[in-house]
Scaffold this motif. Structure first.
Motif, PDB file in Angstrom:
ATOM      1  N   UNK A 172     -78.189  38.299 106.856  1.00 32.31           N
ATOM      2  CA  UNK A 172     -76.794  38.176 106.455  1.00 32.31           C
ATOM      3  C   UNK A 172     -75.913  38.712 107.581  1.00 32.31           C
ATOM      4  N   UNK A 173     -74.699  38.174 107.666  1.00 34.51           N
ATOM      5  CA  UNK A 173     -73.825  38.455 108.802  1.00 34.51           C
ATOM      6  C   UNK A 173     -72.496  39.042 108.369  1.00 34.51           C
ATOM      7  N   UNK A 174     -71.821  39.629 109.342  1.00 34.88           N
ATOM      8  CA  UNK A 174     -70.550  40.296 109.110  1.00 34.88           C
ATOM      9  C   UNK A 174     -69.489  39.351 108.563  1.00 34.88           C
ATOM     10  N   UNK A 175     -69.581  38.053 108.911  1.00 33.28           N
ATOM     11  CA  UNK A 175     -68.578  37.084 108.467  1.00 33.28           C
ATOM     12  C   UNK A 175     -68.905  36.471 107.108  1.00 33.28           C
ATOM     13  N   UNK A 176     -69.930  36.995 106.430  1.00 37.82           N
ATOM     14  CA  UNK A 176     -70.276  36.510 105.101  1.00 37.82           C
ATOM     15  C   UNK A 176     -71.317  35.409 105.083  1.00 37.82           C
ATOM     16  N   UNK A 224     -73.503  28.700 115.097  1.00 36.33           N
ATOM     17  CA  UNK A 224     -72.668  29.521 114.213  1.00 36.33           C
ATOM     18  C   UNK A 224     -71.752  30.457 114.990  1.00 36.33           C
ATOM     19  N   UNK A 225     -71.746  30.342 116.314  1.00 35.87           N
ATOM     20  CA  UNK A 225     -70.935  31.181 117.195  1.00 35.87           C
ATOM     21  C   UNK A 225     -71.413  32.631 117.204  1.00 35.87           C
ATOM     22  N   UNK A 226     -72.695  32.816 117.065  1.00 37.18           N
ATOM     23  CA  UNK A 226     -73.372  34.112 117.153  1.00 37.18           C
ATOM     24  C   UNK A 226     -72.663  35.212 116.357  1.00 37.18           C
ATOM     25  N   UNK A 227     -72.655  35.092 115.018  1.00 35.96           N
ATOM     26  CA  UNK A 227     -72.060  36.160 114.193  1.00 35.96           C
ATOM     27  C   UNK A 227     -72.892  37.439 114.280  1.00 35.96           C
ATOM     28  N   UNK A 282     -78.038  40.614 120.381  1.00 32.41           N
ATOM     29  CA  UNK A 282     -77.945  40.351 118.947  1.00 32.41           C
ATOM     30  C   UNK A 282     -79.198  39.640 118.442  1.00 32.41           C
ATOM     31  N   UNK A 283     -79.694  38.687 119.222  1.00 28.91           N
ATOM     32  CA  UNK A 283     -80.906  37.960 118.851  1.00 28.91           C
ATOM     33  C   UNK A 283     -82.082  38.907 118.663  1.00 28.91           C
ATOM     34  N   UNK A 284     -82.276  39.804 119.632  1.00 26.76           N
ATOM     35  CA  UNK A 284     -83.402  40.722 119.543  1.00 26.76           C
ATOM     36  C   UNK A 284     -83.173  41.825 118.509  1.00 26.76           C
ATOM     37  N   UNK A 285     -81.931  42.084 118.178  1.00 26.80           N
ATOM     38  CA  UNK A 285     -81.665  43.017 117.085  1.00 26.80           C
ATOM     39  C   UNK A 285     -82.250  42.462 115.793  1.00 26.80           C
ATOM     40  N   UNK A 286     -82.065  41.167 115.559  1.00 25.52           N
ATOM     41  CA  UNK A 286     -82.634  40.520 114.374  1.00 25.52           C
ATOM     42  C   UNK A 286     -84.160  40.512 114.449  1.00 25.52           C
TER      43      UNK A 286
END
Length: 332
Positions: free
Chosen positions: A232-236, A188-191, A320-324
């Motif tokens: 959910x991601x910033x790009x929707x 997904x290009x790491x949103x 970002x991965x570890x943020x999730x």
């Protein structure tokens, strides 16, 4: 290139050392806390020197790169030590056990001006790379939904420290869930994530039962056997994650990523593209794929990256991965 290995467990002997050697790199030293194990691995692969500590190995060797293959809780310290010594680093997954640690590792890589990559070998599969090319060519359009599945019917590892939270940091989420979560995010290009609803729990691991990957110590099972989340991601876009060491399901195991886009969808294992064309619905599969060992491809890719300008992309993605993951664990 001269390579050092930190930690000589199964991932080092099966995935790292033999593929470095096959790629023409010179594995000159190994480090293991149990010297007997380190010496046995050195004899197996004809490696000249064995060390008891990371500091001794880095002080006495002129290494170009290091593989970190130690338990999760030790990744941060070992990675930063190697980076500070001027080495490029390939660290096994998961990158760390928290977002804070992943960010410290990223900053250390930038200070050192060295590449920091992580051992997500599913990225290097032939079918994954084909799907990535299709996505980058806009064959699926905007990817608005993903499902990441990492499920085992009875798959708690009966060896190592996989059930020890102090050394592993977590269970099914950090061991197998992290593979499919990273893979979905990579495709997904790491949103950027904006919201996470998650749950982890112990349901089956704390009681004895049938083990398809060996016997485990149920009395000392201190990690989660189940993790589920919606992101959910910033790009929707949105993503559903389901990971379990032990689940009452039909298959022995299920590892897969499913994607839905505005122009088509995909299921990765086996690779199938779902489209609508000329008034009909199609499910398309490759007639032939030349399969390659993803661990071998990963090692070659890392060695090639070390020969160019330092890359921080994977280290930035790890944050970002570890943020999730942190948000999932924080909700219990």
């Amino acid at each position: 290139m001269k390579i050092g290995i930190i930690g000589t467990g199964g991932i080092a002997t099966n995935a790292h050392i033999p593929h470095y050697i096959a790629a023409g790199a010179d594995v000159v030293a190994v480090m293991n806390r149990t010297r007997e194990r380190g010496e046995a691995v050195a004899r197996q692969f004809g490696i000249e020197r064995v060390y008891d500590t990371v500091a001794d190995m880095l002080a006495n060797e002129q290494l170009d790169a290091v593989s970190v293959c130690t338990p999760n809780a030790l990744h941060k310290d070992h990675v930063i030590q190697a980076l500070d010594a001027g080495c490029h680093v390939l660290c096994e997954k998961p990158p760390a056990i928290s977002e804070r640690e992943a960010d410290e590792m990223l900053q250390a890589a930038k200070r050192a001006g060295r590449t920091l990559n992580y051992g997500f070998h599913f990225r290097h599969r032939t079918d994954t790379q084909l799907l990535k090319r299709l996505i980058d060519s806009n064959e699926l359009g905007h990817i608005y939904a993903a499902t990441a599945l990492a499920l085992r019917r009875r798959g708690i590892p009966g060896w190592g420290v996989f059930t020890d939270k102090e050394l592993q940091g977590g269970g099914a989420l950090l061991d197998i869930g992290v593979h499919m979560l990273d893979l979905a995010l990579y495709l997904m290009d790491y949103p950027k994530p904006v919201d996470v609803v998650g749950h982890v729990g112990q349901y089956l691991g704390t009681r004895p039962g049938v083990g398809l990957m060996g016997d485990w110590d149920a009395d000392n099972f201190s990690v989660e056997d189940t993790a589920r989340a919606m992101v959910t991601f910033e790009n929707g876009a949105s993503l559903f994650l389901d990971a379990s060491f032990m689940a009452n399901i039909g298959p022995k195991d299920t590892m897969n990523v499913e994607l839905r886009g505005t122009a088509g969808g995909a299921s990765l294992f086996p690779l199938t593209i779902h489209t609508e064309e000329h008034g009909a619905l199609f499910d398309k599969t490759p007639a032939h794929l030349t399969l390659q060992d993803p661990y071998a491809t990963q090692i070659r890719s890392f060695l090639e990256a070390c020969r160019h300008e330092p890359s921080y992309e994977q280290a930035e993605q790890a944050v970002l991965l570890h943020q999730i993951i942190d948000r999932i664990y924080s909700q219990g």
